[in-house]
Every structure is written in C-alpha cells, then in structure tokens.
Design a protein around this motif. Structure first.
Motif, PDB file in Angstrom:
ATOM      1  N   ILE A 302       0.689  -1.077   0.280  1.00 26.82           N
ATOM      2  CA  ILE A 302      -0.056   0.170   0.010  1.00 26.82           C
ATOM      3  C   ILE A 302       0.858   1.295   0.052  1.00 26.82           C
ATOM      4  CG2 ILE A 302      -1.624   1.381   1.341  1.00 26.82           C
ATOM      5  CD1 ILE A 302      -2.979  -1.158   2.118  1.00 26.82           C
ATOM      6  N   PHE A 303       1.848   1.234   0.748  1.00 27.95           N
ATOM      7  CA  PHE A 303       3.056   2.482   0.861  1.00 27.95           C
ATOM      8  C   PHE A 303       3.570   2.752  -0.454  1.00 27.95           C
ATOM      9  CE2 PHE A 303       7.027   4.192   1.424  1.00 27.95           C
ATOM     10  CZ  PHE A 303       6.936   5.288   1.921  1.00 27.95           C
ATOM     11  N   TYR A 304       4.108   1.467  -1.334  1.00 27.18           N
ATOM     12  CA  TYR A 304       4.234   2.018  -2.686  1.00 27.18           C
ATOM     13  C   TYR A 304       3.423   2.346  -3.503  1.00 27.18           C
ATOM     14  CZ  TYR A 304       8.478  -0.967  -1.411  1.00 27.18           C
ATOM     15  OH  TYR A 304       9.565  -1.397  -0.545  1.00 27.18           O
ATOM     16  N   GLN A 305       2.032   1.773  -3.434  1.00 29.57           N
ATOM     17  CA  GLN A 305       0.990   2.610  -4.209  1.00 29.57           C
ATOM     18  C   GLN A 305       0.784   4.060  -4.084  1.00 29.57           C
ATOM     19  OE1 GLN A 305      -2.341  -0.140  -3.401  1.00 29.57           O
ATOM     20  NE2 GLN A 305      -1.810  -1.524  -5.267  1.00 29.57           N
ATOM     21  N   GLN A 306       0.713   4.328  -2.734  1.00 27.46           N
ATOM     22  CA  GLN A 306       0.657   5.619  -2.305  1.00 27.46           C
ATOM     23  C   GLN A 306       1.725   6.715  -2.831  1.00 27.46           C
ATOM     24  OE1 GLN A 306       0.226   5.294   2.125  1.00 27.46           O
ATOM     25  NE2 GLN A 306      -1.832   4.736   1.882  1.00 27.46           N
ATOM     26  N   ASN A 307       2.964   6.127  -3.016  1.00 29.70           N
ATOM     27  CA  ASN A 307       4.209   6.898  -3.549  1.00 29.70           C
ATOM     28  C   ASN A 307       4.111   6.987  -5.019  1.00 29.70           C
ATOM     29  OD1 ASN A 307       5.823   8.175  -1.337  1.00 29.70           O
ATOM     30  ND2 ASN A 307       4.675   6.318  -0.193  1.00 29.70           N
ATOM     31  N   GLY A 308       3.304   6.558  -5.821  1.00 32.91           N
ATOM     32  CA  GLY A 308       2.939   6.569  -7.391  1.00 32.91           C
ATOM     33  C   GLY A 308       3.530   5.209  -8.132  1.00 32.91           C
ATOM     34  N   PHE A 309       3.753   4.294  -7.194  1.00 32.17           N
ATOM     35  CA  PHE A 309       4.179   2.863  -7.904  1.00 32.17           C
ATOM     36  C   PHE A 309       2.874   2.029  -7.843  1.00 32.17           C
ATOM     37  CE2 PHE A 309       8.122   4.395  -5.998  1.00 32.17           C
ATOM     38  CZ  PHE A 309       8.977   4.649  -7.270  1.00 32.17           C
ATOM     39  N   VAL A 310       1.815   2.482  -8.436  1.00 30.24           N
ATOM     40  CA  VAL A 310       0.508   1.541  -8.407  1.00 30.24           C
ATOM     41  C   VAL A 310       0.869   0.366  -9.145  1.00 30.24           C
ATOM     42  CG1 VAL A 310      -1.852   1.417  -9.579  1.00 30.24           C
ATOM     43  CG2 VAL A 310      -0.785   3.781  -8.469  1.00 30.24           C
ATOM     44  N   ASP A 311       1.464   0.437 -10.296  1.00 25.45           N
ATOM     45  CA  ASP A 311       1.780  -0.751 -11.070  1.00 25.45           C
ATOM     46  C   ASP A 311       2.762  -1.726 -10.664  1.00 25.45           C
ATOM     47  OD1 ASP A 311      -0.508  -0.067 -13.028  1.00 25.45           O
ATOM     48  OD2 ASP A 311       0.778   1.094 -14.113  1.00 25.45           O
ATOM     49  N   GLN A 312       3.766  -1.081 -10.032  1.00 27.77           N
ATOM     50  CA  GLN A 312       4.920  -1.839  -9.656  1.00 27.77           C
ATOM     51  C   GLN A 312       4.897  -2.382  -8.291  1.00 27.77           C
ATOM     52  OE1 GLN A 312       4.951   1.282 -10.895  1.00 27.77           O
ATOM     53  NE2 GLN A 312       6.200   1.504 -12.706  1.00 27.77           N
ATOM     54  N   TYR A 428      -4.997  11.232   9.611  1.00 24.48           N
ATOM     55  CA  TYR A 428      -4.360  11.294  10.972  1.00 24.48           C
ATOM     56  C   TYR A 428      -2.825  11.742  10.898  1.00 24.48           C
ATOM     57  CZ  TYR A 428      -8.326   8.102  11.012  1.00 24.48           C
ATOM     58  OH  TYR A 428      -9.527   7.724  10.925  1.00 24.48           O
ATOM     59  N   ALA A 429      -1.966  11.238  11.364  1.00 28.87           N
ATOM     60  CA  ALA A 429      -0.461  11.700  11.297  1.00 28.87           C
ATOM     61  C   ALA A 429       0.136  12.124  10.012  1.00 28.87           C
ATOM     62  CB  ALA A 429       0.500  11.001  12.138  1.00 28.87           C
ATOM     63  N   ALA A 430      -0.271  11.118   9.123  1.00 29.15           N
ATOM     64  CA  ALA A 430       0.229  11.273   7.522  1.00 29.15           C
ATOM     65  C   ALA A 430       1.800  11.697   7.292  1.00 29.15           C
ATOM     66  CB  ALA A 430      -0.587  12.621   6.980  1.00 29.15           C
ATOM     67  N   LEU A 431       2.498  10.706   8.312  1.00 30.18           N
ATOM     68  CA  LEU A 431       3.782  10.741   8.117  1.00 30.18           C
ATOM     69  C   LEU A 431       4.489  10.107   6.982  1.00 30.18           C
ATOM     70  CD1 LEU A 431       4.933   9.716  11.750  1.00 30.18           C
ATOM     71  CD2 LEU A 431       4.887  12.138  10.818  1.00 30.18           C
ATOM     72  N   GLY A 432       3.800   9.140   6.256  1.00 26.40           N
ATOM     73  CA  GLY A 432       4.331   8.594   5.212  1.00 26.40           C
ATOM     74  C   GLY A 432       5.603   7.897   5.476  1.00 26.40           C
ATOM     75  N   GLY A 433       6.451   7.984   4.783  1.00 26.61           N
ATOM     76  CA  GLY A 433       7.789   7.486   4.574  1.00 26.61           C
ATOM     77  C   GLY A 433       8.644   7.982   6.046  1.00 26.61           C
ATOM     78  N   LYS A 434       8.134   9.284   6.608  1.00 23.76           N
ATOM     79  CA  LYS A 434       8.959   9.745   7.608  1.00 23.76           C
ATOM     80  C   LYS A 434       8.937   8.859   8.971  1.00 23.76           C
ATOM     81  CE  LYS A 434       6.896  13.857   7.001  1.00 23.76           C
ATOM     82  NZ  LYS A 434       6.314  13.809   5.538  1.00 23.76           N
ATOM     83  N   VAL A 435       7.894   8.037   8.929  1.00 19.68           N
ATOM     84  CA  VAL A 435       7.980   6.926   9.812  1.00 19.68           C
ATOM     85  C   VAL A 435       9.158   6.365  10.220  1.00 19.68           C
ATOM     86  CG1 VAL A 435       7.034   4.985   8.671  1.00 19.68           C
ATOM     87  CG2 VAL A 435       6.282   5.504  11.137  1.00 19.68           C
ATOM     88  N   GLY A 436      10.099   6.281   9.033  1.00 23.01           N
ATOM     89  CA  GLY A 436      11.446   5.881   9.415  1.00 23.01           C
ATOM     90  C   GLY A 436      12.373   6.374  10.325  1.00 23.01           C
ATOM     91  N   PHE A 437      12.108   7.718  10.482  1.00 24.87           N
ATOM     92  CA  PHE A 437      12.749   8.398  11.704  1.00 24.87           C
ATOM     93  C   PHE A 437      12.421   7.793  13.077  1.00 24.87           C
ATOM     94  CE2 PHE A 437      12.566  12.355   8.746  1.00 24.87           C
ATOM     95  CZ  PHE A 437      14.107  12.446   8.369  1.00 24.87           C
ATOM     96  N   ILE A 438      11.169   7.518  13.159  1.00 28.00           N
ATOM     97  CA  ILE A 438      10.999   6.993  14.507  1.00 28.00           C
ATOM     98  C   ILE A 438      11.610   5.620  14.657  1.00 28.00           C
ATOM     99  CG2 ILE A 438       8.955   5.937  15.784  1.00 28.00           C
ATOM    100  CD1 ILE A 438       7.027   7.916  14.480  1.00 28.00           C
ATOM    101  N   TYR A 439      11.305   4.681  13.664  1.00 26.93           N
ATOM    102  CA  TYR A 439      11.889   3.274  13.911  1.00 26.93           C
ATOM    103  C   TYR A 439      13.365   3.107  13.571  1.00 26.93           C
ATOM    104  CZ  TYR A 439       7.144   1.636  14.431  1.00 26.93           C
ATOM    105  OH  TYR A 439       5.820   1.306  14.983  1.00 26.93           O
ATOM    106  N   GLY A 440      13.729   4.072  12.774  1.00 29.57           N
ATOM    107  CA  GLY A 440      15.396   4.071  12.592  1.00 29.57           C
ATOM    108  C   GLY A 440      16.006   4.417  13.770  1.00 29.57           C
ATOM    109  N   SER A 441      15.497   5.580  14.601  1.00 32.37           N
ATOM    110  CA  SER A 441      16.001   5.953  15.859  1.00 32.37           C
ATOM    111  C   SER A 441      16.092   4.840  16.809  1.00 32.37           C
ATOM    112  CB  SER A 441      15.290   7.174  16.360  1.00 32.37           C
ATOM    113  OG  SER A 441      15.383   8.218  15.405  1.00 32.37           O
ATOM    114  N   ILE A 442      14.979   4.008  16.855  1.00 31.80           N
ATOM    115  CA  ILE A 442      14.805   2.829  17.667  1.00 31.80           C
ATOM    116  C   ILE A 442      15.863   1.661  17.486  1.00 31.80           C
ATOM    117  CG2 ILE A 442      13.307   0.938  18.429  1.00 31.80           C
ATOM    118  CD1 ILE A 442      10.759   2.641  17.878  1.00 31.80           C
TER     119      ILE A 442
END
Length: 509
Positions: A302-312, A428-442
């Motif tokens: 779903i994340f890839y689809q939301q970032n423009g990669f619908v077919d891939q 909601y939070a609508a962080l998208g890929g920025k959620v990587g800051f949270i889990y990357g820090s962990i």
C-alpha cells in the motif's frame, strides 16, 4: 573446553557431517511450521491492496476513484489477529510442557486448517478477521514450540544455524505469497484473494502427514522420567555414525543436567538465578518487533501504491522478499551490524520522504532502502532473536520464559501494526515514509542495547550456557569464558560418585 570457547569455528564440511538424515529432516520440518506464518502476513500485505478485496470489505474513495480499506478496518484486520497469536502462545507453553513438543505441533496444524477455512469462505469483514485471529493462534504455537524443539534436538555446533531457519521459512512464506499475489492481482473477482488464502491448506496437511516420523525431544522425555525413550530419540537424531558410548554419555549428561530440576514456578522466572536470562530473552523478542519490521512486511504494498508505484507495488514486494530470503541464507547473521544498517536504511527512506516533490530516482532510492532494510532485518533481528530465545532460557523454566518473551513480542507487534495506518495515512499523522525517523532511531538505540545486554552463546551446549549464567559474570564476557562440556561434566560427576562409594566402602571395613 568446547570448540566455541577455543574460537575454532567448524568448517562448512565439518558442519555438513553433523547433519544426519534425521537432523536434516527435523530442520526443514520444524521450519515448515513457520511457512504459513510468513505466507499469511505477506499474503495479507498484498491482499488488502487488491481491488476485489477492497470492493468486498472496504469503501469507495471519491478522490482517488478506487476501492480502499479505511484505516480503522486495515488496523483491525492487521492488528487484532495478534490477540489470537497471544492466546496461541499462552496455550502452547502449557501444551508443550505437559504433553510434549509433538502434541503442540499437531494442534498447531489443526488450528491452521480451521483459520484458513474461515478466511477462504468469508463473506463479511468480521468473518475474515476472525479467521485471521484463529490462524494467528497457529503462529503463537509456532514461535513458542519451534525454537524450543530445535534448541533441544540440534547438535550444539548447529543450534544457531538450525534455530535461524525459522526466520528463513517465514520470509520464504512471504515470498511465495507475494508471488501468488503478483499472479492474481489482475483477476477481477474474489478469486484474486481467495486463492492466495486457500493455498494455506497445503502446509498443515503436510505437517500432520509427516508428524509420526518426528522424534520427541530427548530433553523433554528425560524431564518426564522416560530415559529409555529419550535414548531411542537421541539415537535417531545423532544417526548411525554415533557410537552407543557417545549416546549413553550424552544421555547421562542430560540426566545430570536435569536431575532434581523439575519444572519451575512463575516466581522462579524472575528470581536471582533467572532474572538475567529472562531479561535477555525478553530483550531479544522485543527488539525483533519494535525495530519497524511491521512497516515493510505488512504495509509496504500500500505504501508503494501511495507513492506513485501503482503498477509496480506488487513487484517491489516480491523483490524485497526475494532479497530477504537471500539475506537469511548469508553466513553472518549478527545483531550489531544488521541493526545499525536497518536504522540507516530507514533514515534514508525518511529523508527522501521530506522532499515535497521527489524525483523518480529519489523514489527508487527509497524503494531500494526499504528493500535493503528488509534484508538486514532477515540477517539480524529476524533470525537471531529466536536463537537467543532458545539458548537463554533455563531448562527449569524454559516454557515459561519463552511464553513470557513471546507474549511481549506479540503485544509489541500488535501496537506497531495497529498504529502504523494512523501514522502513515491522512487524515491522521500522515507521516508516510517519515515514520522511518521513528523506527530508525529505535534501531540505533537497540544497537547499544545489544552491545551491552545480549551475550554471545555461539558454539555452547545448553548446559554450558547454564554454567555461564550461574557464574554471574558480565554478559559481555561470555564469549571468552571457559566452561566444562556436558559430556566431561557427566564423567567428572560419575568419578566423584565412584570415589564417594569407595570411601564409604573403606570406612565400612
């Protein structure tokens, strides 16, 4: 002193010789228990992105002109099954302790058949979710009984390798399911999602058919005062090249190691003798889930689809799983390097997500980063947490320690899985890929935690691990500390007993 202590790693040829036909069989058989675990997780990651599934259970999105699952339903369908996993883990600890490891595997398979039946025949979102909850009870059984059985039956020099196969098969299951989803994504009917779900019938049927060939754990049999059966089981595991003397010596060592041990209480899990072992097991299983794997394993399509990669999107999921399978086959599954790189790749994806209108090259870099994150997870936290869990728990409270650690892991997975749709998506939070800051820090935090609090136990027998914890030394000093192999310990105890008898005989004279 054991080979692990001397630092003499076995060559590939020497390791291969330890794989007797039965050890090879149980390695793949027990790992196969985890196949549906990966197939279900990976399958639903793609299924929820299919239009027929969203049309059946979701709602129409006027802005995007597509059928979608609302965030609340995606959270419920993805996260609530972990309650089933929790129930399965709790039940499995009792079943495996009282009736044996094989009974737990039998129940695991039956539960899977029931859960898949409910999902395949689902006509409502509620029925499909209940089916996933039941099916995830199977995964609860899996993460408890498989590491225990593998640790108890594997030769000590193969234990880490064999225990790590559970993660390989989980990822392999995800890969197969993503390939199936890739093939069915364009089917414009319910067959698109019912077929991937229905294929999960195959593995539990195979497990039930082959179960009579599986030997029971020798350590469990000895704990139930059945040494004769334990000897036969060990003979099957060690193969024809093992001498009767070697088998008898190992049995004696196991008997001495478990003498008067019985089964401990829950209080003992946290007493002064076991609290460090319990903490190590909990840290390993907590770290496995809090470092962000749910983001890539459950929501990547779903994340890839939301970032423009619908077919891939489905293709990218397949590629990520293939790379992860290759990763689990690598020979350097370590937590420090793997955990650091996981954090680095999540940060790369997060930084790209801060760009208002990223170029195609930047988006491709983000996809590559998430793929490499999955690979690093599969050579570090994914497999090694199960190895640590199998090695760190004391025999006296093994089932209880494993249960506690797995329950904490499951609750952590529930929290991350439930909150991710709200963190990723608007309104909601609508962080998208920025959620990587949270889990990357962990991930970076857990690199430090691993360095100080997860010991190196490679090349040790479970009885030698007992000795290391009993010494009370720093966890970081485990690797270079000498211990007495269980076979030598049994001989020394026998000599001491013989000396006592001789002295009594002399005194008697």
């Amino acid at each position: 002193m054991s080979e692990g202590q001397e630092g003499k790693a076995l060559t590939a040829r020497e390791r291969f010789r330890l794989f007797t036909p039965m050890v090879t069989f149980i390695t793949f058989y027990m790992a196969l228990c985890a196949f549906n675990f990966g197939f279900d997780v990976g399958g639903f990651a793609g299924i929820q992105a299919m239009q027929p599934f969203a049309m059946k259970f979701g709602e129409w999105n006027e802005q995007k002109h597509v059928w979608v699952l609302p965030s609340y339903l995606s959270s419920i369908m993805t996260a609530t099954p972990f309650f089933g996993k929790l129930i399965g883990a709790i039940a499995c600890g009792r079943v495996a302790e009282r009736w044996g490891r094989k009974k737990a595997i039998m129940i695991l398979s039956i539960i899977s058949l029931v859960g898949v039946t409910l999902q395949t025949s689902a006509t409502t979102a509620a029925q499909f979710t209940v089916g996933r909850i039941v099916n995830f009870a199977m995964t609860g059984f899996c993460i408890v009984v498989v590491p225990i059985y593998q640790a108890e039956c594997a030769p000590k020099d193969l234990r880490g390798l064999i225990n790590s196969t559970i993660q390989m098969i989980i990822v392999f299951g995800q890969t197969v399911s993503s390939l199936v989803n890739f093939g069915t994504q364009h089917i414009q009917s319910d067959v698109a999602w019912r077929l991937p779900v229905g294929l999960q019938f195959i593995v539990p049927v195979i497990l039930l058919a082959l179960l009579p060939l599986v030997p029971e754990s020798p350590r469990w049999l000895i704990s139930k005062d059945r040494p004769g059966e334990a000897k036969k089981s060990l003979e099957r595991l060690r193969g024809s090249h093992a001498s009767n003397e070697a088998i008898q010596t190992e049995i004696q060592g196991l008997c001495h190691a478990t003498a008067n041990s019985g089964k401990g209480t829950w209080k003992e899990v946290f007493d002064i003798n076991n609290r460090r072992r319990t903490a190590v097991a909990i840290l390993a299983m907590f770290g496995q889930q809090i470092t962000g794997q749910a983001f890539t394993s459950q929501y990547s399509t779903i994340f890839y689809q939301q970032n423009g990669f619908v077919d891939q999107a489905f293709l990218f999921t397949v590629l990520a799983n293939v790379v992860s399978v290759v990763g689990t086959a690598m020979t350097w599954p370590i937590l420090l390097v793997g955990g650091f790189l996981m954090g680095a790749f999540l940060y790369i994806a997060a930084i790209i997500s801060t760009i208002p209108n990223p170029t195609l090259a930047a988006k491709n870099t983000m996809v590559a980063s998430l793929t490499l994150y999955s690979c690093m997870y599969c050579v570090s936290w994914g497999p090694i947490s199960y190895v640590v869990l199998g090695e760190s728990a004391s025999a006296r409270v093994k089932e209880k320690t494993s249960l506690l650690a797995c329950c904490i892991s499951i609750l952590t997975t529930f929290i991350t899985s439930f909150t991710l749709p709200y963190l990723l998506n608007p309104p909601y939070a609508a962080l998208g890929g920025k959620v990587g800051f949270i889990y990357g820090s962990i991930c970076f935090i857990f690199v430090v935690v691993t360095f100080f609090f997860i010991p190196e136990m490679k090349g040790r027998s479970l009885e030698e691990v007992d000795q290391l914890f009993a010494m009370g030394i720093s966890l970081r000093k485990f690797k270079g500390t000498k211990t007495v192999p269980v076979e030598e310990l049994a001989v020394e105890i026998d000599k001491a007993d013989s000396t006592k008898v001789s002295l009594k005989h002399v005194d008697g004279k």
